[in-house]
Design a protein around this motif. Sequence first.
Motif, PDB file in Angstrom:
ATOM      1  N   ALA A  20       0.896  -1.296  -0.070  1.00 30.05           N
ATOM      2  CA  ALA A  20       0.106  -0.084   0.055  1.00 30.05           C
ATOM      3  C   ALA A  20       0.893   1.047   0.039  1.00 30.05           C
ATOM      4  CB  ALA A  20      -0.963  -0.071   1.239  1.00 30.05           C
ATOM      5  N   LEU A  21       1.961   1.170   0.780  1.00 28.54           N
ATOM      6  CA  LEU A  21       2.861   2.177   0.721  1.00 28.54           C
ATOM      7  C   LEU A  21       3.718   2.623  -0.623  1.00 28.54           C
ATOM      8  CD1 LEU A  21       4.521   2.149   4.332  1.00 28.54           C
ATOM      9  CD2 LEU A  21       2.815   3.963   3.382  1.00 28.54           C
ATOM     10  N   ALA A  22       3.783   1.540  -1.139  1.00 25.11           N
ATOM     11  CA  ALA A  22       4.610   1.744  -2.502  1.00 25.11           C
ATOM     12  C   ALA A  22       3.775   2.166  -3.650  1.00 25.11           C
ATOM     13  CB  ALA A  22       4.981   0.157  -3.059  1.00 25.11           C
ATOM     14  N   ASP A  23       2.547   1.903  -3.673  1.00 25.78           N
ATOM     15  CA  ASP A  23       1.459   2.643  -4.410  1.00 25.78           C
ATOM     16  C   ASP A  23       1.425   4.301  -4.183  1.00 25.78           C
ATOM     17  OD1 ASP A  23       1.035   0.112  -5.550  1.00 25.78           O
ATOM     18  OD2 ASP A  23      -0.623  -0.190  -4.272  1.00 25.78           O
ATOM     19  N   GLN A  24       1.688   4.640  -3.090  1.00 21.79           N
ATOM     20  CA  GLN A  24       1.669   5.986  -2.723  1.00 21.79           C
ATOM     21  C   GLN A  24       2.646   6.967  -2.629  1.00 21.79           C
ATOM     22  OE1 GLN A  24      -1.485   7.046   0.221  1.00 21.79           O
ATOM     23  NE2 GLN A  24      -2.443   4.695   0.060  1.00 21.79           N
ATOM     24  N   VAL A  25       4.174   6.155  -2.255  1.00 25.46           N
ATOM     25  CA  VAL A  25       5.168   6.892  -1.819  1.00 25.46           C
ATOM     26  C   VAL A  25       5.862   8.180  -2.878  1.00 25.46           C
ATOM     27  CG1 VAL A  25       6.824   5.444  -3.213  1.00 25.46           C
ATOM     28  CG2 VAL A  25       7.582   6.268  -1.129  1.00 25.46           C
ATOM     29  N   THR A  26       5.166   8.040  -4.116  1.00 27.71           N
ATOM     30  CA  THR A  26       5.682   9.199  -4.771  1.00 27.71           C
ATOM     31  C   THR A  26       4.862  10.577  -4.602  1.00 27.71           C
ATOM     32  OG1 THR A  26       4.032   8.525  -6.454  1.00 27.71           O
ATOM     33  CG2 THR A  26       6.219   7.882  -6.844  1.00 27.71           C
ATOM     34  N   GLU A  27       3.683  10.103  -3.829  1.00 27.43           N
ATOM     35  CA  GLU A  27       2.897  11.523  -3.280  1.00 27.43           C
ATOM     36  C   GLU A  27       3.792  12.162  -2.156  1.00 27.43           C
ATOM     37  OE1 GLU A  27      -1.275  10.954  -2.987  1.00 27.43           O
ATOM     38  OE2 GLU A  27      -1.208   9.132  -3.871  1.00 27.43           O
ATOM     39  N   VAL A  90      -3.469  -0.724   6.937  1.00 25.53           N
ATOM     40  CA  VAL A  90      -3.355  -0.597   5.456  1.00 25.53           C
ATOM     41  C   VAL A  90      -3.516   0.638   5.377  1.00 25.53           C
ATOM     42  CG1 VAL A  90      -4.165  -1.619   3.333  1.00 25.53           C
ATOM     43  CG2 VAL A  90      -4.070  -3.170   5.323  1.00 25.53           C
ATOM     44  N   PRO A  91      -2.616   1.664   4.868  1.00 28.93           N
ATOM     45  CA  PRO A  91      -3.178   2.892   4.535  1.00 28.93           C
ATOM     46  C   PRO A  91      -4.370   3.064   3.489  1.00 28.93           C
ATOM     47  CG  PRO A  91      -0.966   2.710   4.652  1.00 28.93           C
ATOM     48  CD  PRO A  91      -1.407   1.353   4.497  1.00 28.93           C
ATOM     49  N   ALA A  92      -5.421   3.757   3.587  1.00 33.74           N
ATOM     50  CA  ALA A  92      -6.273   3.895   2.734  1.00 33.74           C
ATOM     51  C   ALA A  92      -5.648   4.802   1.552  1.00 33.74           C
ATOM     52  CB  ALA A  92      -7.541   4.655   3.254  1.00 33.74           C
ATOM     53  N   ALA A  93      -6.548   4.556   0.464  1.00 33.54           N
ATOM     54  CA  ALA A  93      -6.086   5.417  -0.883  1.00 33.54           C
ATOM     55  C   ALA A  93      -6.126   6.718  -0.480  1.00 33.54           C
ATOM     56  CB  ALA A  93      -7.281   5.300  -2.126  1.00 33.54           C
ATOM     57  N   GLY A  94      -5.152   7.569  -0.749  1.00 32.42           N
ATOM     58  CA  GLY A  94      -5.099   9.209  -0.568  1.00 32.42           C
ATOM     59  C   GLY A  94      -4.469   9.268   0.680  1.00 32.42           C
ATOM     60  N   TRP A  95      -3.934   8.285   1.417  1.00 33.95           N
ATOM     61  CA  TRP A  95      -3.252   8.381   2.708  1.00 33.95           C
ATOM     62  C   TRP A  95      -2.142   9.177   2.596  1.00 33.95           C
ATOM     63  CZ3 TRP A  95       1.719   7.107   4.655  1.00 33.95           C
ATOM     64  CH2 TRP A  95       1.923   7.301   5.988  1.00 33.95           C
ATOM     65  N   ALA A  96      -1.113   9.133   1.783  1.00 33.64           N
ATOM     66  CA  ALA A  96      -0.047  10.031   1.647  1.00 33.64           C
ATOM     67  C   ALA A  96      -0.312  11.518   1.494  1.00 33.64           C
ATOM     68  CB  ALA A  96       0.923   9.427   0.386  1.00 33.64           C
ATOM     69  N   ARG A  97      -1.282  11.859   0.514  1.00 30.78           N
ATOM     70  CA  ARG A  97      -1.789  13.138   0.169  1.00 30.78           C
ATOM     71  C   ARG A  97      -2.297  13.720   1.408  1.00 30.78           C
ATOM     72  NH1 ARG A  97      -6.817  14.062  -1.095  1.00 30.78           N
ATOM     73  NH2 ARG A  97      -7.043  12.126  -1.842  1.00 30.78           N
ATOM     74  N   ARG A  98      -3.200  12.905   2.297  1.00 32.71           N
ATOM     75  CA  ARG A  98      -3.699  13.613   3.342  1.00 32.71           C
ATOM     76  C   ARG A  98      -2.756  13.671   4.608  1.00 32.71           C
ATOM     77  NH1 ARG A  98      -8.204   9.994   1.567  1.00 32.71           N
ATOM     78  NH2 ARG A  98      -9.885  11.198   1.145  1.00 32.71           N
ATOM     79  N   LEU A  99      -1.766  12.884   4.529  1.00 34.51           N
ATOM     80  CA  LEU A  99      -0.760  12.903   5.658  1.00 34.51           C
ATOM     81  C   LEU A  99      -0.033  14.260   5.340  1.00 34.51           C
ATOM     82  CD1 LEU A  99       1.293  11.793   7.878  1.00 34.51           C
ATOM     83  CD2 LEU A  99       2.587  10.803   5.836  1.00 34.51           C
ATOM     84  N   ARG A 100       0.642  14.766   4.306  1.00 31.97           N
ATOM     85  CA  ARG A 100       0.933  16.023   3.943  1.00 31.97           C
ATOM     86  C   ARG A 100      -0.077  17.225   4.305  1.00 31.97           C
ATOM     87  NH1 ARG A 100       2.784  16.407  -2.193  1.00 31.97           N
ATOM     88  NH2 ARG A 100       3.384  18.438  -1.476  1.00 31.97           N
ATOM     89  N   ALA A 101      -1.271  17.084   4.117  1.00 34.07           N
ATOM     90  CA  ALA A 101      -2.065  17.923   4.547  1.00 34.07           C
ATOM     91  C   ALA A 101      -2.170  17.844   6.336  1.00 34.07           C
ATOM     92  CB  ALA A 101      -3.200  17.946   4.160  1.00 34.07           C
ATOM     93  N   ASP A 102      -2.167  16.662   6.907  1.00 36.57           N
ATOM     94  CA  ASP A 102      -2.389  16.609   8.298  1.00 36.57           C
ATOM     95  C   ASP A 102      -1.047  17.442   8.888  1.00 36.57           C
ATOM     96  OD1 ASP A 102      -4.590  15.450   8.129  1.00 36.57           O
ATOM     97  OD2 ASP A 102      -3.806  13.398   8.583  1.00 36.57           O
ATOM     98  N   LEU A 103      -0.005  17.360   8.372  1.00 38.11           N
ATOM     99  CA  LEU A 103       1.405  17.720   9.061  1.00 38.11           C
ATOM    100  C   LEU A 103       1.638  19.537   8.733  1.00 38.11           C
ATOM    101  CD1 LEU A 103       3.778  14.762   8.453  1.00 38.11           C
ATOM    102  CD2 LEU A 103       2.168  15.026  10.330  1.00 38.11           C
ATOM    103  N   ALA A 104       0.632  19.973   7.841  1.00 39.99           N
ATOM    104  CA  ALA A 104       0.762  21.362   7.761  1.00 39.99           C
ATOM    105  C   ALA A 104       0.133  22.056   8.553  1.00 39.99           C
ATOM    106  CB  ALA A 104       0.210  21.610   6.234  1.00 39.99           C
ATOM    107  N   VAL A 105       0.688  21.972   9.988  1.00 44.72           N
ATOM    108  CA  VAL A 105      -0.054  22.417  11.137  1.00 44.72           C
ATOM    109  C   VAL A 105       1.027  23.632  11.757  1.00 44.72           C
ATOM    110  CG1 VAL A 105      -1.497  20.714  11.577  1.00 44.72           C
ATOM    111  CG2 VAL A 105       0.634  20.609  12.530  1.00 44.72           C
ATOM    112  N   GLY A 106       0.358  24.389  12.774  1.00 45.50           N
ATOM    113  CA  GLY A 106       1.378  25.449  13.328  1.00 45.50           C
ATOM    114  C   GLY A 106       2.356  24.707  14.120  1.00 45.50           C
ATOM    115  N   GLU A 107       3.203  25.519  14.694  1.00 46.20           N
ATOM    116  CA  GLU A 107       4.388  25.050  15.372  1.00 46.20           C
ATOM    117  C   GLU A 107       3.833  24.519  16.858  1.00 46.20           C
ATOM    118  OE1 GLU A 107       7.523  24.555  14.729  1.00 46.20           O
ATOM    119  OE2 GLU A 107       6.890  25.167  12.674  1.00 46.20           O
ATOM    120  N   ARG A 108       2.961  24.896  17.288  1.00 47.48           N
ATOM    121  CA  ARG A 108       2.389  24.398  18.772  1.00 47.48           C
ATOM    122  C   ARG A 108       1.908  23.014  18.682  1.00 47.48           C
ATOM    123  NH1 ARG A 108      -3.324  24.974  20.003  1.00 47.48           N
ATOM    124  NH2 ARG A 108      -4.557  25.464  18.115  1.00 47.48           N
ATOM    125  N   PHE A 109       1.515  22.598  17.542  1.00 49.44           N
ATOM    126  CA  PHE A 109       1.131  21.008  17.286  1.00 49.44           C
ATOM    127  C   PHE A 109       2.386  20.146  17.289  1.00 49.44           C
ATOM    128  CE2 PHE A 109      -2.492  23.610  15.999  1.00 49.44           C
ATOM    129  CZ  PHE A 109      -3.477  22.894  16.765  1.00 49.44           C
TER     130      PHE A 109
END
Length: 335
Positions: A20-27, A90-109
């Motif tokens: 599952a990760l191999a299918d998304q790693v390029t994101e 098992v990461p769902a489809a779009g997991w990597a893309r959503r991970l990038r969005a999840d980590l775009a948070v302020g410094e206090r998090f």
Amino acid sequence: MISIVVPTLGRPSLDVLLTALADQVTELPEVELLLVDDRRDETGELSVPGALAAYTKVLTGRGAGPAAARNVGWRAARGSWVVFLDDDVVPAAGWARRLRADLAVGERFGGVQGSVRVPLPAHRRPTDWERGTAGLAEGVWITADMAYRRAALAAVGGFDERFPRAYREDAELAHRVRRAGWDLLRGQRVVTHPVRPEGRWISLRTQRGNADDALLRRLYGPRWRTELGLPPGRRHRHAAVTAAGVLAVAGAVAARSAPPGGTTRRVLGVGTGLAAFGWAAGTAEFARLRIAPGPRSADEVATMLVTSALIPPVAIAHWVRGWWRARGARIGTGW
């Protein structure tokens, strides 16, 4: 850079995760995958899909459990964010893309948790074990999918390796991270956590976690569940049922040794009967609680009846063992 850390025992589920990760790693533009092989014996190399080979490094754990293995992983990580995944999700489809969005948070998090979905049978009610696994979907800060800033991990020293099981070590880490001044939040990414097959006595083996609860009680005091945001348990009920059972057996043995027809024997008989009734009532209540929502098949009911009688004394024995071992324990220190 994002570092993904996966402690593993080389179970077949790892192959599903890596595919599952191999299918998304390029994101993920900058990523490294750190597999921590925590097997105690030499059982062969881990197989990594070709699409992940350039991003993957295999580290050797110490066979000391998932907390220690995750520490090996994040300390070797180069990323500013460290994402912990269990080797049976098992990461769902779009997991990597959503991970990038999840980590775009302020410094206090300091950490962002992913959502966990547990598929249950559609054709019948779930078993006791399946319902227990499904509880992961409601868990907070669980490392089935949990990302932390590396700076937050470094500030608190990472996972407490006195927790040898995949139990409580993630909640305890999250508590220390928040006490250090970081906020945590839930993100939008999703992983699936299938229910792995287990034997009928799995509920007895999981009682070993009571030793970890005893450690938490030593570290954080009588309000440790509230402080760490954990649901209430049944330890006090288990202790009462266990005590009733012990008194019933002791009373029966003493009554047999008492003179026939005497007052002592009658008093012991009444006391033994009351203790036996308390044990039976407590055991029946526990069994009903576990049987009612389940499939109620003959095998499941039989298993629940037997284990409901055995779990209270087993749980208390593990608690006492953990309580003794954790004497003098302090937050962030060894035994």
